[in-house]
Write an enzyme that holds these catalytic residues in place. Sequence first.
Site, PDB file in Angstrom:
ATOM      1  N   GLU A 133       7.190  -1.573  -2.202  1.00 53.74           N
ATOM      2  CA  GLU A 133       5.801  -1.618  -2.585  1.00 53.74           C
ATOM      3  C   GLU A 133       4.875  -0.453  -2.287  1.00 53.74           C
ATOM      4  O   GLU A 133       4.345  -0.403  -1.218  1.00 53.74           O
ATOM      5  CB  GLU A 133       5.176  -3.035  -1.919  1.00 53.74           C
ATOM      6  CG  GLU A 133       4.067  -3.412  -2.591  1.00 53.74           C
ATOM      7  CD  GLU A 133       3.305  -4.516  -1.810  1.00 53.74           C
ATOM      8  OE1 GLU A 133       2.486  -5.186  -2.680  1.00 53.74           O
ATOM      9  OE2 GLU A 133       3.934  -5.126  -0.982  1.00 53.74           O
ATOM     10  N   ARG A 231     -12.944  -9.073 -23.218  1.00 55.25           N
ATOM     11  CA  ARG A 231     -12.900  -7.999 -24.088  1.00 55.25           C
ATOM     12  C   ARG A 231     -12.031  -6.916 -23.502  1.00 55.25           C
ATOM     13  O   ARG A 231     -12.214  -5.900 -23.750  1.00 55.25           O
ATOM     14  CB  ARG A 231     -14.205  -7.424 -24.185  1.00 55.25           C
ATOM     15  CG  ARG A 231     -14.931  -8.153 -25.050  1.00 55.25           C
ATOM     16  CD  ARG A 231     -16.355  -7.603 -25.683  1.00 55.25           C
ATOM     17  NE  ARG A 231     -17.385  -7.413 -24.342  1.00 55.25           N
ATOM     18  CZ  ARG A 231     -18.133  -8.467 -23.829  1.00 55.25           C
ATOM     19  NH1 ARG A 231     -18.300  -9.532 -24.851  1.00 55.25           N
ATOM     20  NH2 ARG A 231     -18.748  -8.277 -22.952  1.00 55.25           N
ATOM     21  N   ASP A 252       0.567 -20.667  -2.063  1.00 55.00           N
ATOM     22  CA  ASP A 252       0.187 -20.980  -0.722  1.00 55.00           C
ATOM     23  C   ASP A 252      -1.128 -21.760  -0.771  1.00 55.00           C
ATOM     24  O   ASP A 252      -1.761 -21.811   0.347  1.00 55.00           O
ATOM     25  CB  ASP A 252       0.187 -19.759   0.177  1.00 55.00           C
ATOM     26  CG  ASP A 252      -0.920 -18.820  -0.204  1.00 55.00           C
ATOM     27  OD1 ASP A 252      -1.588 -18.718  -1.261  1.00 55.00           O
ATOM     28  OD2 ASP A 252      -0.958 -17.725   0.706  1.00 55.00           O
ATOM     29  N   ASP A 278       5.616 -12.763   0.210  1.00 54.95           N
ATOM     30  CA  ASP A 278       4.666 -11.629   0.532  1.00 54.95           C
ATOM     31  C   ASP A 278       4.375 -11.848   1.971  1.00 54.95           C
ATOM     32  O   ASP A 278       3.181 -11.383   2.305  1.00 54.95           O
ATOM     33  CB  ASP A 278       3.429 -11.449  -0.274  1.00 54.95           C
ATOM     34  CG  ASP A 278       2.822 -10.310  -0.256  1.00 54.95           C
ATOM     35  OD1 ASP A 278       3.263  -9.483   0.295  1.00 54.95           O
ATOM     36  OD2 ASP A 278       1.744 -10.208  -0.676  1.00 54.95           O
ATOM     37  N   LEU A 311      -7.566 -10.281   1.441  1.00 50.01           N
ATOM     38  CA  LEU A 311      -6.287 -11.060   1.829  1.00 50.01           C
ATOM     39  C   LEU A 311      -5.383  -9.995   2.086  1.00 50.01           C
ATOM     40  O   LEU A 311      -5.121  -8.979   1.340  1.00 50.01           O
ATOM     41  CB  LEU A 311      -5.802 -12.039   0.525  1.00 50.01           C
ATOM     42  CG  LEU A 311      -6.576 -13.158   0.179  1.00 50.01           C
ATOM     43  CD1 LEU A 311      -6.236 -13.898  -0.886  1.00 50.01           C
ATOM     44  CD2 LEU A 311      -6.487 -13.919   1.573  1.00 50.01           C
ATOM     45  N   ALA A 312      -4.473 -10.226   3.190  1.00 51.55           N
ATOM     46  CA  ALA A 312      -3.417  -9.200   3.725  1.00 51.55           C
ATOM     47  C   ALA A 312      -2.056 -10.020   3.825  1.00 51.55           C
ATOM     48  O   ALA A 312      -1.773 -10.488   4.824  1.00 51.55           O
ATOM     49  CB  ALA A 312      -3.906  -8.598   5.116  1.00 51.55           C
TER      50      ALA A 312
END
Length: 387
Positions: A133, A231, A252, A278, A311-312
Amino acid sequence: MSRKIIYNVQAVCQDKVVSQAIVWIRDGYIEKIEADSVPSGQVPDGELIDGQGMLLIPGMIDVHIHGANGYDMMDGTEESIQQVSRACAASGCTSFLATSVSSTIEDLLGMIRSVKRVIGSEEGAAIAGIHLEGPYLNRKRKGMQNEKYLRHPDMDEMQRICQEAGDLIKMVTIAPELPGGMELIAYLQEQGAVVAVAHSDATYEEAKQAFAEGASHVTHCFNGMRPIHHRDPGLVVAAFEEEHVSLQAIVDNVHLHPAIVRMMHRLKGPHRMVLITDALQAMGLGDGTYNFGGHQVEVSGGIARLKDGTLASSTITMNKALQLTVELGIPLTDAVQMAATTPADILGNHHTGRIAPGCQADLVLLDDNFDVQWTMIKGERIDVANG
């Protein structure tokens, strides 16, 4: 010859649940499935396993996990990989992709070497390969990825990575709109890797080009990418339009609203939707302060965030992600397909991820609360009922 007979189970077999099933296993592979409560006639020598009426599902496959039990796979140690392997097995996963975060090339190569030392001697779930990643991600959509490690695609660097990893690179997440991104897609395809898109500011047109070039997967869909606008439809709408593109979902109740999960399922179906964790090293430990990707991460109420609120990753386990998916109204058979069969198919491992004759006996027994009673890998059972 090793034989096991699992009986008195509700077996999830592809698109149906066999409410009273017997699963015959020989030498680590499923031999046959019968619809009966107990073996009839003369039972050959072997281990009889009473499932006590509980749910038997194929072993789940997590294609996106960073750590567990206080260990981060970027540590570059064998113990970190083994801890994740054990944690995966305890939560109903029978295989996983060891997943990196953006880092220096030295740290990434260290992680790859640690995976190579462990593979083949895993103490829990099997390593199905490596998921990179980053580091070729867009700063504008970096999420928790550390900006100082983000860079444009570098073919020489990627060749060095692939040379070190051999055939272990199974998935690579990139931002295809970056300079060199489209060329990198072609190279990764040649290496046999699934090219995934995320942490990307790709426009609809850029995403369509990436999918035409061979990208076929979206990492943690909706998170770390240009949002949908009427758009400016962006990456997500482009992915929904392409039949061959599959999507990851972190279920989650934090990363995705329940309505979004149901929409993903309705538009893509279980054959193009993949449940992932994740998870960072807080999985299995709970609230506290952790170091992840060069950041300090606070976990409170099971939710992991950077100091600025970003968010981590997550702390969810696969068995609980499966439970939440079913509680959102998605049929059990579809949820199991998304957790086991579809990731197996994406990785080209068609002998796993399903309860069917000839398939590897990777199986999980779940109670009514989706708690794992035991996990079986290649016909060998791991007792995890007491943690």
